[in-house]
Design a protein around this motif. Sequence first.
Motif, short mmCIF file in Angstrom:
data_model
loop_
_atom_site.label_atom_id
_atom_site.label_comp_id
_atom_site.label_asym_id
_atom_site.label_seq_id
_atom_site.Cartn_x
_atom_site.Cartn_y
_atom_site.Cartn_z
N ALA A 166 115.71 -48.84 -2.65
CA ALA A 166 114.90 -48.62 -3.84
C ALA A 166 115.73 -48.31 -5.08
N LEU A 167 116.90 -47.77 -4.89
CA LEU A 167 117.70 -47.28 -6.01
C LEU A 167 118.00 -48.34 -7.08
N PRO A 168 118.41 -49.56 -6.73
CA PRO A 168 118.66 -50.54 -7.80
C PRO A 168 117.44 -50.79 -8.68
N THR A 169 116.27 -50.85 -8.09
CA THR A 169 115.05 -51.05 -8.87
C THR A 169 114.78 -49.85 -9.76
N LEU A 170 114.93 -48.66 -9.22
CA LEU A 170 114.69 -47.45 -10.01
C LEU A 170 115.68 -47.35 -11.17
N LEU A 171 116.93 -47.69 -10.92
CA LEU A 171 117.94 -47.62 -11.98
C LEU A 171 117.67 -48.66 -13.07
N THR A 172 117.16 -49.80 -12.68
CA THR A 172 116.87 -50.87 -13.64
C THR A 172 115.63 -50.55 -14.47
N THR A 173 114.58 -50.07 -13.82
CA THR A 173 113.31 -49.84 -14.52
C THR A 173 113.23 -48.48 -15.20
N LYS A 174 114.02 -47.52 -14.75
CA LYS A 174 114.01 -46.16 -15.31
C LYS A 174 112.58 -45.66 -15.55
N CYS A 223 112.96 -37.38 -2.68
CA CYS A 223 112.97 -36.65 -3.95
C CYS A 223 114.28 -35.87 -4.11
N THR A 224 114.72 -35.22 -3.07
CA THR A 224 115.98 -34.47 -3.11
C THR A 224 117.13 -35.37 -3.52
N GLN A 225 117.19 -36.56 -2.93
CA GLN A 225 118.26 -37.49 -3.24
C GLN A 225 118.16 -38.01 -4.68
N LEU A 226 116.95 -38.29 -5.13
CA LEU A 226 116.76 -38.76 -6.51
C LEU A 226 117.20 -37.70 -7.52
N LYS A 227 116.83 -36.46 -7.28
CA LYS A 227 117.11 -35.38 -8.22
C LYS A 227 118.60 -35.06 -8.30
N LYS A 228 119.39 -35.55 -7.38
CA LYS A 228 120.84 -35.38 -7.44
C LYS A 228 121.45 -36.29 -8.51
N LEU A 229 120.70 -37.32 -8.90
CA LEU A 229 121.17 -38.27 -9.91
C LEU A 229 120.74 -37.81 -11.30
N SER A 230 121.68 -37.73 -12.23
CA SER A 230 121.37 -37.20 -13.55
C SER A 230 120.25 -37.98 -14.25
N LEU A 231 120.14 -39.27 -14.00
CA LEU A 231 119.11 -40.09 -14.63
C LEU A 231 117.69 -39.62 -14.28
N PHE A 232 117.52 -39.03 -13.10
CA PHE A 232 116.19 -38.66 -12.63
C PHE A 232 115.92 -37.16 -12.62
N ARG A 233 116.84 -36.36 -13.12
CA ARG A 233 116.65 -34.90 -13.08
C ARG A 233 115.44 -34.46 -13.88
N GLN A 234 115.13 -35.15 -14.97
CA GLN A 234 114.00 -34.77 -15.81
C GLN A 234 112.75 -35.63 -15.55
N THR A 235 112.85 -36.60 -14.65
CA THR A 235 111.73 -37.48 -14.34
C THR A 235 110.74 -36.76 -13.43
N PRO A 236 109.47 -36.71 -13.82
CA PRO A 236 108.48 -36.09 -12.94
C PRO A 236 108.35 -36.88 -11.63
N VAL A 237 108.33 -36.15 -10.53
CA VAL A 237 108.13 -36.76 -9.21
C VAL A 237 106.90 -36.11 -8.59
N LEU A 238 105.88 -36.93 -8.34
CA LEU A 238 104.66 -36.45 -7.70
C LEU A 238 104.67 -36.89 -6.25
N ILE A 239 104.30 -35.98 -5.37
CA ILE A 239 104.26 -36.27 -3.93
C ILE A 239 102.80 -36.41 -3.51
N LEU A 240 102.47 -37.56 -2.93
CA LEU A 240 101.14 -37.78 -2.35
C LEU A 240 101.14 -37.21 -0.94
#
Length: 91
Positions: free
Chosen positions: A7-15, A35-52
Motif C-alpha cells: 500500500a505504501l507506494p500508493t499512499l506516498l503518491t496520493t498523499k 497505523c503504527t507503521q504509517l505514523k513512523k513516516l513523517s509524511l503521515f504523522r499529521q494525517t488523521p487515521v480512523l479505525i473501523l
Amino acid sequence: MADLQKALPTLLTTKPNLILLDQDLGDSTNGLEFCTQLKKLSLFRQTPVLILAESHSFLERVKGRLTGATDFVVKTNNPETLLKALQKYVR
C-alpha cells in the motif's frame, strides 16, 4: 508488514488527507499495526487515521491512541454515521 509495503507506494503518491483502516485487515496485520507503521513516516504523522472496528472498548481506544490512531468508528450499515466521522476530520 507485507500489506503496508504493497500500500505504501500508493499512499506516498496520493498523499491522502485522511486514512480509513479496518481494524481487521486479515492476513498478517491489523489496522492498529498498520497505523503504527504509517505514523513512523513523517509524511503521515499529521494525517488523521480512523479505525473501523466492530466495537470500541476503552481498552481498544487506548491501544488506538498509542498507535497514533485519531479516532475509532464503529462499523455500521448506516452510511450517515461514517460520513459524520469523515467530515469531522476532513475540511
